[in-house]
Scaffold this active site. Structure first.
Site, PDB file in Angstrom:
ATOM      1  N   CYS A 163      35.211  44.867   6.332  1.00  0.00           N
ATOM      2  CA  CYS A 163      34.451  45.838   5.524  1.00  0.00           C
ATOM      3  C   CYS A 163      35.359  47.005   5.125  1.00  0.00           C
ATOM      4  O   CYS A 163      35.364  47.433   3.964  1.00  0.00           O
ATOM      5  CB  CYS A 163      33.258  46.379   6.307  1.00  0.00           C
ATOM      6  SG  CYS A 163      32.103  45.128   6.889  1.00  0.00           S
ATOM      7  N   ASP A 203      63.900  74.254  13.178  1.00  0.00           N
ATOM      8  CA  ASP A 203      62.815  75.228  13.346  1.00  0.00           C
ATOM      9  C   ASP A 203      62.796  76.304  12.284  1.00  0.00           C
ATOM     10  O   ASP A 203      61.900  77.136  12.271  1.00  0.00           O
ATOM     11  CB  ASP A 203      62.919  75.900  14.720  1.00  0.00           C
ATOM     12  CG  ASP A 203      64.018  76.948  14.755  1.00  0.00           C
ATOM     13  OD1 ASP A 203      65.080  76.707  14.129  1.00  0.00           O
ATOM     14  OD2 ASP A 203      63.830  77.998  15.382  1.00  0.00           O
ATOM     15  N   ASP A 207      65.880  74.675   7.431  1.00  0.00           N
ATOM     16  CA  ASP A 207      65.828  73.282   7.890  1.00  0.00           C
ATOM     17  C   ASP A 207      64.824  72.450   7.099  1.00  0.00           C
ATOM     18  O   ASP A 207      64.811  71.227   7.209  1.00  0.00           O
ATOM     19  CB  ASP A 207      65.449  73.220   9.378  1.00  0.00           C
ATOM     20  CG  ASP A 207      66.478  73.904  10.265  1.00  0.00           C
ATOM     21  OD1 ASP A 207      67.671  73.785   9.967  1.00  0.00           O
ATOM     22  OD2 ASP A 207      66.079  74.562  11.224  1.00  0.00           O
ATOM     23  N   CYS A 255      32.793  45.362  10.544  1.00  0.00           N
ATOM     24  CA  CYS A 255      34.080  44.843  11.015  1.00  0.00           C
ATOM     25  C   CYS A 255      35.176  45.390  10.125  1.00  0.00           C
ATOM     26  O   CYS A 255      34.916  46.051   9.120  1.00  0.00           O
ATOM     27  CB  CYS A 255      34.100  43.314  11.015  1.00  0.00           C
ATOM     28  SG  CYS A 255      34.159  42.592   9.367  1.00  0.00           S
ATOM     29  N   ASP A 284      69.531  70.821  14.429  1.00  0.00           N
ATOM     30  CA  ASP A 284      69.996  72.136  14.016  1.00  0.00           C
ATOM     31  C   ASP A 284      70.384  72.872  15.301  1.00  0.00           C
ATOM     32  O   ASP A 284      69.875  72.550  16.375  1.00  0.00           O
ATOM     33  CB  ASP A 284      68.865  72.866  13.294  1.00  0.00           C
ATOM     34  CG  ASP A 284      69.201  74.331  13.052  1.00  0.00           C
ATOM     35  OD1 ASP A 284      70.249  74.590  12.443  1.00  0.00           O
ATOM     36  OD2 ASP A 284      68.413  75.196  13.477  1.00  0.00           O
TER      37      ASP A 284
END
Length: 858
Positions: free
Chosen positions: A16, A645, A649, A13, A445
């Site tokens: 644990c 990208d 950035d 469970c 951007d």
């Protein structure tokens, strides 16, 4: 810091899992240890100089669990899955246990309850004279069920001895008490018959609890069966990805085609792919062309056309043609394997909201056992007898469910990240999945994110009725072939895209700061700015309005003329992506403030902002200032998403609350981001935000029902309604309710599999109001040298377009102490203010090195 995955065996469970996490996090040198109970995988981040995998394994073993390091150390082994998966084995095991347990439980239940509802009982077991034989039969039917479900007792009592009780401890204590009480009653009945005390026999004839023992075990096993089946479905996303890799590959070795196992493929091998085959590793096409189905990797349903020089991704399907490609990435370096690693890491991380459940689960089982004991004692003291008190105490034990709390968050995150992966949205961690849906501000951007990232021809305007649009483009592109300027490249590409046959120019001359001139056939062509037209005595009076309109939209107008007259304008610009306007408008409709940061001048930035419907535009931002902008927004109380990208950035992506990298971006940007979009599609940002909101909503639903279930169930099992209403919860019904609570949480999490992006019905309004410049309430804090400020004016040569203007602006803005840079392309000049600490020679040298010779005018 090292990062290692371990497979954990023996957990029953989420208590644990919590115990293992707490113990590992106490080790000096372990930064974090997180278990995904659903996948039974542990991710440990640790300092290798202080902690070793061996120490981690020994710590887990000492707790009574088994830990096995994953072979590749990164949590995913790209091999074809076995015919019977781990989950299927677990399902089969639990199902067999359930079936055999039912074989013994059903007759036991019939014997115990049949006479109460008028069902016929075999003569040798019926009636009071045979009650002892009946009781013995019930006990012997109970023993096989206890043996079949022995794991509950082994794990439960082992956890009790180690003082880390779990759900199995609750079941083991409850059913043991029930069985032992039944054995005691059995001896009481034997005593009654031995001493002919039939009153004692009548008193205890219906006090047997053997059927409760078996029914509780069967119902909890049934719950485990449904839970295991549901958990198997949550991991389908990863299993689908792993199944994409073929077992073998066809490669060229010594000029011969041979078939080898995928593990034997080496970098630079020539791999042969035929129609219908899956691509085994990443590579670059050497010969041939085809259309490739990458839908299971990127979410893009339309096959992508590939030709020589294009890259192909492992796991994608070749649809039509045959081709050969050079293997560039194999094994753990392939795109598919990295996707699986990202998904597994995200599923093995905890969202902040999970801390609530973790803190409660830590104390849940001991508290429940205390409540059960207290309940038992209270009812005994109230004089309701041992049987009643025992029944109520057992009900409290078996109705309590720490698993419902523990499963609430990880199952939802697991399904959510899997669903994202199916749509080409990769979440690196659970916190990103949660925080994304809470964010109220998004910063884009411009270049490569809102725009394509490369100049292209946008407009062709004619001023001579004797020529066509194709004529102007063909003649101009023929001359531009000799130029290396980015604008020239855009014009040549536009001509080739229209299949125009270009001629070789007989003469060519580049005129820095003006344009180009030359001869194409019999035409003496000039192409450049207004200053070049004036120099060639070509009138530009008629084009003044068009020229300004194009400039206002951030485009670079290239004037074309020959024979002393202006023939037309070809405008070039970094074009807006087709989905930018829709994505921004949809995000605004969701209540998210949208900003754009760009290094462009204000004119271009304003034009781009207007076209994509962004209300807050900040121009002239240098790369290092982007992260400062994000920080200021955060200081104003905003949770910020950054979308970019490029390399420049990366700091802003890292600074933001959630960084989103476009899939075709640089490795640095992707490394810095929290979410990666496999497709270059901004609508997927909307999908990511909506998926995050749906997952967070699902987690809250799961936690609410888990809390409510235990809050209502425990007092009800304790008999709170017995005195006023005579209502008491039978331990068998309590066990059934406990099992259903875990199953319901997992099933609710699985509802995320039906997630679909919802686009709001928003009209595409063309009358967009003017966009304010630098409306973001921020002050960029740059370190500047103090001193007296002076206005400077310099002549700058060789500027020919807006791209040149941007480079000059960027060069000057990078010099400490310079502000208020204004570049005039038409005049070939730049003005700026500078402190007296700025050396004019340094400025001139910087501009000259950038390709623009400069001299001081004032």
């Amino acid at each position: 810091m090292e990062k290692t995955f371990f497979n954990i065996n023996g957990m029953t469970c989420t208590a644990c899992a919590g115990t293992i996490e707490r113990k590992l996090n106490q080790i000096n040198g372990v930064e974090s240890a997180v278990i995904n109970f659903t996948t039974e995988k542990l991710l440990v981040v640790y300092d290798a100089s202080l902690v070793t995998p061996k120490l981690i394994i020994e710590t887990i073993t000492a707790l009574g669990y088994e830990a096995l390091p994953v072979d590749n150390g990164m949590g995913s082994n790209i091999t074809k899955p076995a015919s019977e998966s781990k989950y299927q084995k677990q399902i089969n095991e639990v199902r067999n246990r359930l079936v055999f347990s039912l074989i013994f439980t059903l007759p036991l239940l019939y014997l115990a309850m049949g006479s109460m509802i008028g069902l016929p009982i075999p003569t040798f077991l019926a009636g009071m004279p045979n009650i002892l034989i009946n009781a013995l039969t019930q006990m012997f039917l109970t023993l096989p069920v206890i043996y079949l479900c022995r794991n509950f007792y082994i794990n439960g009592y082992k956890a009790l001895v180690k003082r880390i009780p779990n759900m199995d401890s609750l079941v083991a204590v409850g059913t043991s008490a029930s069985f032992l009480y039944g054995v005691v009653v059995l001896f009481i009945l034997a005593y009654g018959f031995s001493y002919d005390d039939m009153e004692l026999v009548h008193q205890y004839a219906h006090e047997l609890y053997f059927e409760s023992t078996t029914v509780i075990l069967v119902l909890i096993t049934l719950g485990k069966y449904f839970e295991t089946k549901a958990k198997g479905r949550t991991s389908q996303a990863i299993e689908k990805l792993i199944a994409l890799v073929p077992e073998n590959a066809h490669v060229l070795r010594d000029g011969h085609e041979i078939e080898i196992g995928i593990d034997e493929v080496k970098v630079n091998d020539i791999v042969i792919i035929r129609p219908g085959e899956r691509i085994p590793v990443d590579g670059e096409i050497r010969t041939g062309r085809s259309s490739i189905d990458e839908s299971l990797l990127t979410g893009e349903s339309i096959p992508v056309e590939k030709k020589e020089g294009d890259f192909v991704i492992s796991g994608s399907i070749n649809k039509t043609g045959s081709f050969e490609f050079i293997a560039t990435k194999i094994g753990q370096d392939t795109t598919l394997n990295k996707i699986i690693q990202l998904v597994e890491e995200a599923q093995s991380s905890k969202a902040p909201i999970a801390r609530i459940a973790d803190q409660i689960s830590q104390y849940f089982v001991p508290i429940v056992m205390g409540i059960s004991l207290l309940t038992f004692l209270i009812w005994i003291l109230l004089g309701y007898g041992l049987s009643f008190a025992l029944s109520v105490g057992i009900s409290v034990l078996v109705i309590s469910c720490p698993c419902a709390l523990g499963l609430a968050t990880p199952t939802a995150i697991m399904v959510g990240t899997g669903k994202g992966a199916e749509q080409g949205i990769l979440f690196k961690n659970g916190p990103a999945l949660e925080i994304l849906g809470k964010s109220n501000t998004i910063v884009f951007d411009k270049t490569g994110t809102l725009t394509v990232g490369a100049p292209s021809v946008t407009d062709i305007i004619l001023y001579d009725v004797q020529i066509t649009r194709q004529d102007l483009l063909k003649i101009t592109a023929s001359l531009e072939q000799k130029s290396e300027h980015p604008l020239s490249d855009a014009i040549v590409k536009a001509a080739l895209a229209e299949n125009l046959d270009l001629a070789d120019p007989e003469e060519f001359d580049s005129l820095p700061g003006l344009g180009i001139k030359g001869r194409v056939g019999t035409i003496q062509l000039v192409a450049g700015n207004q200053k070049l037209m004036e120099k060639e005595n070509i009138s530009c009076d008629m084009i003044h309005t068009d020229y300004l309109n194009l400039s206002d939209m951030g485009k670079t107008p290239l004037l074309i003329g020959w024979n002393g007259t202006l023939k037309g304008i070809i405008a070039v610009a970094d074009t807006i992506k087709a989905d930018s306007y829709q994505a921004v408008t949809q995000l605004k409709a969701m209540g998210i403030e949208v900003y754009m940061l760009t290094g462009d001048n204000e004119l271009t930035a304003k034009a781009i902002g207007k076209m994509v419907n962004i209300d807050h535009v900040v121009a002239n931002v240098l790369p290092h200032e982007k992260s400062q902008m994000i920080k200021k927004l955060q200081e104003n109380g905003n949770q910020v998403i950054m979308v970019g990208d490029g390399i420049n950035d990366a700091p802003a992506l890292a600074q933001s609350d959630v960084g989103i990298a476009i899939g075709n971006g640089t490795d640095v940007a992707i490394e810095s981001a929290d979410v990666i979009l496999m497709q270059n599609n901004l609508i997927n940002i909307l999908s990511a935000v909506q998926l995050s909101k749906a997952t967070l909503r699902n987690i809250k639903q799961n936690l609410f029902w888990a809390f409510i279930y235990n809050t209502i169930g425990i007092p009800l099992a304790a008999g709170i309604l017995y005195i006023p209403f005579g209502l008491k919860l039978n331990p068998m019904f309590a066990a059934g309710a406990m099992s259903l609570s875990s199953v319901s949480v997992v099933l609710n999490a699985l509802s995320l599999k039906t997630f679909k992006t919802k686009l709001m019905d928003i009209a595409n309004n063309k009358d967009i109001p003017s966009v304010p410049i630098a409306e973001m309430p921020l002050i960029i804090e740059n370190d500047k040298k103090e001193g007296k400020r002076m206005k400077k004016l310099m002549k700058v040569d060789d500027m020919s377009c807006q791209h040149c203007v941007k480079r000059v602006e960027t060069t000057l803005n990078a010099i400490d102490g310079i502000e208020d840079v204004v570049v005039s392309l038409e005049e070939g000049q730049v003005s700026f203010s500078a402190t007296d600490a700025v050396d004019d020679a340094v400025v001139i040298a910087a501009l000259t090195e950038a390709g623009y010779p400069a001299s001081l005018l004032s």
